[in-house]
Scaffold this active site. Structure first.
Site, mmCIF file in Angstrom:
data_model
loop_
_atom_site.group_PDB
_atom_site.id
_atom_site.type_symbol
_atom_site.label_atom_id
_atom_site.label_comp_id
_atom_site.label_asym_id
_atom_site.label_seq_id
_atom_site.Cartn_x
_atom_site.Cartn_y
_atom_site.Cartn_z
ATOM 1 N N HIS A 85 0.809 -1.216 0.000
ATOM 2 C CA HIS A 85 0.000 0.000 0.000
ATOM 3 C C HIS A 85 0.843 1.267 0.000
ATOM 4 O O HIS A 85 0.372 2.336 -0.360
ATOM 5 C CB HIS A 85 -0.928 0.025 1.215
ATOM 6 C CG HIS A 85 -1.805 -1.178 1.330
ATOM 7 N ND1 HIS A 85 -2.773 -1.483 0.401
ATOM 8 C CD2 HIS A 85 -1.854 -2.171 2.259
ATOM 9 C CE1 HIS A 85 -3.390 -2.606 0.762
ATOM 10 N NE2 HIS A 85 -2.845 -3.036 1.873
ATOM 11 N N HIS A 112 6.202 6.840 6.270
ATOM 12 C CA HIS A 112 5.746 6.277 5.010
ATOM 13 C C HIS A 112 5.232 7.396 4.119
ATOM 14 O O HIS A 112 5.160 8.565 4.539
ATOM 15 C CB HIS A 112 4.666 5.212 5.233
ATOM 16 C CG HIS A 112 3.442 5.737 5.911
ATOM 17 N ND1 HIS A 112 3.274 5.710 7.286
ATOM 18 C CD2 HIS A 112 2.332 6.322 5.420
ATOM 19 C CE1 HIS A 112 2.114 6.243 7.601
ATOM 20 N NE2 HIS A 112 1.514 6.630 6.487
ATOM 21 N N HIS A 114 2.639 8.886 0.679
ATOM 22 C CA HIS A 114 1.451 8.826 -0.175
ATOM 23 C C HIS A 114 1.752 9.675 -1.405
ATOM 24 O O HIS A 114 2.290 10.783 -1.289
ATOM 25 C CB HIS A 114 0.226 9.358 0.563
ATOM 26 C CG HIS A 114 -0.109 8.569 1.799
ATOM 27 N ND1 HIS A 114 -0.976 7.499 1.797
ATOM 28 C CD2 HIS A 114 0.338 8.688 3.084
ATOM 29 C CE1 HIS A 114 -1.055 6.984 3.013
ATOM 30 N NE2 HIS A 114 -0.277 7.701 3.818
ATOM 31 N N HIS A 137 4.402 10.851 6.205
ATOM 32 C CA HIS A 137 3.893 10.752 7.568
ATOM 33 C C HIS A 137 4.934 10.102 8.475
ATOM 34 O O HIS A 137 5.405 8.991 8.196
ATOM 35 C CB HIS A 137 2.614 9.906 7.607
ATOM 36 C CG HIS A 137 1.452 10.541 6.905
ATOM 37 N ND1 HIS A 137 0.355 9.819 6.471
ATOM 38 C CD2 HIS A 137 1.227 11.829 6.559
ATOM 39 C CE1 HIS A 137 -0.497 10.647 5.890
ATOM 40 N NE2 HIS A 137 0.001 11.871 5.940
ATOM 41 N N THR A 219 -5.354 7.138 8.302
ATOM 42 C CA THR A 219 -5.902 7.300 6.948
ATOM 43 C C THR A 219 -5.925 5.977 6.194
ATOM 44 O O THR A 219 -6.176 5.956 4.993
ATOM 45 C CB THR A 219 -5.100 8.335 6.146
ATOM 46 O OG1 THR A 219 -3.740 7.882 6.010
ATOM 47 C CG2 THR A 219 -5.125 9.691 6.836
ATOM 48 N N THR A 220 -5.654 4.876 6.896
ATOM 49 C CA THR A 220 -5.784 3.530 6.342
ATOM 50 C C THR A 220 -6.564 2.689 7.348
ATOM 51 O O THR A 220 -6.633 3.037 8.539
ATOM 52 C CB THR A 220 -4.411 2.876 6.098
ATOM 53 O OG1 THR A 220 -3.686 2.827 7.336
ATOM 54 C CG2 THR A 220 -3.615 3.649 5.062
#
Length: 316
Positions: A85, A112, A114, A137, A219-220
């Site tokens: 992801h 991580h 995005h 993040h 947010t996941t």
């Protein structure tokens, strides 16, 4: 340490889940609530990400956070992993975050990213309804909790530092320590070691007192409402080619790689703030004069297809 191992295990288990995705209607962010009830936005009112605009108040008590260990080289090795992801940099122990209105000391666990695609920006949070090309993040867990299970039941159990990432012409040498490793974690489950470096070298260290604060969620999945969000005003700058490495070299599966379908647009949609207070730090600009597009975004979208084509041709 036990808390670090426990948190790492939980985050890995999220990444290994086959139950959510970003690009298929049956498992994309709008469908997460069907599989993870706490992700359903109609049942809860404190979801993330949100849009940042001028509807916020200044909080004079919000000064710079104390980032312990961010300016030194940690011992041992760090690990970069493709969890299917995103790309996760697991930093182990040795760093912590406190101050700046946080209710406790938080141990730094991982960071991580995005991102979008060749024609889309991919930050999770937006500024005046506009996305930056990427968002990073830095995840931290409250020190009083023995594991992440306990932290996720605490409305302030996690503290996440969010950094927008924008594009310029020159490479970011420090960011390159991560982006140059991406080819080694092209597929889900792949990991590679990386030599630790001062994490502060990645951050906008001269503007760390300018940020925004609100209370929200992961947010996941499972979208737990357990996050104190700190979103920094000044972005990290990387090159277009470094951005392209994320949107072209990371795949969820080997089948995706064979079909040349890289992982892209791995961000959750924006949620309403409802009655939540969004605060600007004492040095924050309250978004005054930021109604224009984030620096470089439009240009990057026009040039990314050219960069990707050039990378493809050079590999022939």
């Amino acid at each position: 340490m036990i808390w670090a191992a426990a948190l790492l295990l939980i985050f890995v288990s999220y990444g290994d889940s086959e139950d959510y995705c970003y690009d298929e209607p049956h498992c994309d962010p709008y469908a997460w609530g069907d599989m993870f009830p706490s992700c359903h936005p109609l049942l809860e009112e404190h979801h993330s990400p949100i849009n940042l605009d001028h509807h916020m108040t200044r909080n004079e008590s919000l000064g710079s956070l104390h980032l312990e260990g961010f300016d030194v080289i940690q011992t041992g090795h760090w690990t970069i992993k493709n969890d299917g992801h995103t790309v996760v940099l697991q930093v182990g122990s040795g760093m912590s975050v406190s101050g700046g209105g946080l209710p406790d000391v938080y141990h730094t666990i991982q960071l991580h990213f995005h991102w979008g695609g060749p024609a889309t920006n991919g930050s999770e949070h937006t500024v005046d309804s506009r996305r930056y090309p990427m968002e990073m993040h830095v995840v931290n867990m409250k020190s009083i909790h023995p594991n992440v299970t306990a932290a996720l039941h605490d409305p302030t159990g996690l503290a996440v530092l969010g950094f927008f990432i924008d594009v310029v012409y020159a490479d970011n040498v420090h960011f390159g320590l991560i982006s140059q490793k991406l080819s080694s974690v092209a597929y889900k489950g792949q990991t590679t070691k990386i030599k630790p470096f001062p994490l502060m070298h990645l951050l906008p260290k001269h503007n760390m007192s300018q940020y925004y604060r609100y209370y929200g969620s992961l947010t996941t999945p499972p979208c737990s409402q357990a996050v104190v969000w700190t979103l920094y005003e000044v972005p990290i700058y990387i090159s277009w080619s470094q951005l392209a490495q994320f949107s072209s070299q990371i795949f969820s599966t080997e089948e995706d790689a064979e079909q040349v379908t890289p992982l892209q647009n791995n961000f959750r949609h924006i949620h309403p703030t409802f009655s939540r207070i969004v605060s600007a730090s004492k040095d924050g600009r309250l978004l005054a004069g930021t109604s224009s597009r984030p620096l470089g975004s439009d240009v990057s979208l026009r040039l990314l297809p050219i960069i990707l084509l050039g990378s493809f041709v050079s590999g022939l």
